[in-house]
Enzyme design. Sequence first.
Site, mmCIF file in Angstrom:
data_model
loop_
_atom_site.group_PDB
_atom_site.id
_atom_site.type_symbol
_atom_site.label_atom_id
_atom_site.label_comp_id
_atom_site.label_asym_id
_atom_site.label_seq_id
_atom_site.Cartn_x
_atom_site.Cartn_y
_atom_site.Cartn_z
ATOM 1 N N GLY A 1 0.825 -1.213 0.000
ATOM 2 C CA GLY A 1 0.000 0.000 0.000
ATOM 3 C C GLY A 1 0.858 1.262 0.000
ATOM 4 N N ALA B 1 3.598 -12.027 -6.543
ATOM 5 C CA ALA B 1 2.581 -11.154 -5.932
ATOM 6 C C ALA B 1 1.188 -11.642 -6.297
ATOM 7 C CB ALA B 1 2.773 -9.721 -6.421
ATOM 8 N N TYR C 1 -10.010 -16.256 -8.493
ATOM 9 C CA TYR C 1 -8.624 -16.672 -8.216
ATOM 10 C C TYR C 1 -8.251 -17.896 -9.054
ATOM 11 C CZ TYR C 1 -4.645 -17.820 -5.074
ATOM 12 O OH TYR C 1 -3.413 -18.099 -4.538
ATOM 13 N N LYS D 1 -5.260 -17.855 -11.727
ATOM 14 C CA LYS D 1 -4.111 -18.736 -11.483
ATOM 15 C C LYS D 1 -3.989 -19.793 -12.586
ATOM 16 C CE LYS D 1 -2.275 -17.146 -7.602
ATOM 17 N NZ LYS D 1 -0.892 -16.631 -7.578
ATOM 18 N N GLY E 1 0.037 -25.625 -2.652
ATOM 19 C CA GLY E 1 -1.242 -25.898 -2.009
ATOM 20 C C GLY E 1 -1.459 -24.899 -0.882
#
Length: 249
Positions: free
Chosen positions: A37, A92, A156, A160, A187
Site C-alpha cells: 500500500g 505477488a 482466483y 491462477k 497448495g
Amino acid sequence: MSKRVALVTGGTGGLGEAICRKLCDAGFHVVAGYNSGGNHDKARAWQEEQRKAGYEVDVAYGDVTDAESCAACIATVKELTGRNVDVLVNNAGITRDGQFKKMSWEQWDEVLTANLDSMFHMTRLVVNPMIEQGFGRVINISSVNAQKGQFGQTNYSAAKAGIHGFTKALAQEVAAKGVTVNTVSPGYVMTPMVAKIDDAILDKIAKSIPVGRLGEPAEIGRIVTFLAEDESAYITGADFSINGGLHMF
Ligand code: CAA
C-alpha cells in the site's frame, strides 16, 4: 561475474519472504518487490528484519497492477544491482474470495488484475534483456486451486489457471534463447493469505491434505530456487505441484 539478480514480486509477503531467503542462501543478489500500500517504512523495517536474520535483501517498490510502476521497479533493481534481472519470480497475488453468485465485478477485476495482468507487466519488462543476454528464469507462482478449482474462488482459480497458459506459451517462444519459464503451484501454505480463511473451513481443508498438515513457506522457496539455478536449464514450460497430495493428477 557478479551475482545473478533475482527479483521476487510480493517479496515481503508470506511466501515471498521464504523465497527471498532461499534465493539468498543459493547465492543470488535478491531484490524483494513490494507494494505494501505504498508503505515504504514497512518495507524498510522488513528489510532490517531480514538483515538481522542474516539475509541481505534489497527492496524495490512496484505496484504489479500498474505498468508504469513496474517499469520504475525494474529501473530501481538495475540501480541497486547494476545488472538486468536474471530471475523473475512472479509471486505477488491477492484473494477476494466469495461465491460466484454473489461476486462483484470489483472482486473479479482486482484478482484478475493483480494475479494475471501482473504477469504481462513484469515479464514484458525483463524478457528482452533476458533474451539478449542468453539467460533468464521466469518462475510464476500459481496455485493448487488453478488445477482443481475451489468453492469461493472463481476469480482466483481463473487467474491462477491463466498463469500456467501464459507459462507454456512464453516457454515455447524463449526456449531457444536460454530463458526458461515455469509454474509452481503451491497448495495451502502457512501464510497470512491462508490464515484469513475462516478457522472451521481451514480446519476441514487441512484434514483433507494427505500429508496431514499445511505447507511451510520454505518448502515453496526450495523449489523456486531449484528452478532458478543455471543447472535447471532443461526444465521449461512445466508446472510443479507442491500441495501435500491435496490434488494428484
Ligand atoms: N462445497 C460446497 N458447498 C460449500 C463449500 C464447499 N467447499 N463451502 C461452503 N459451502 C456452502 C456451505 O455449506 C453453505 O451452504 P448453505 O448456505 O446451504 O448452508 C454456503 O456454502 C455458505 O455460503 P456463504 O456464501 O454464506 O459462505 P461465506 O460467505 O461465509 O463463505 C467463502 C464463502 C468465503 C468462499 C468460504 O467458503 C471460504 O472461505 N472458502 C475457502 C476458500 C479458500 O479455500 N480460499 C483459499 C484462500 S488461500 C489461497 O488461495 C492460497 C492458495 O493458492 C491455496
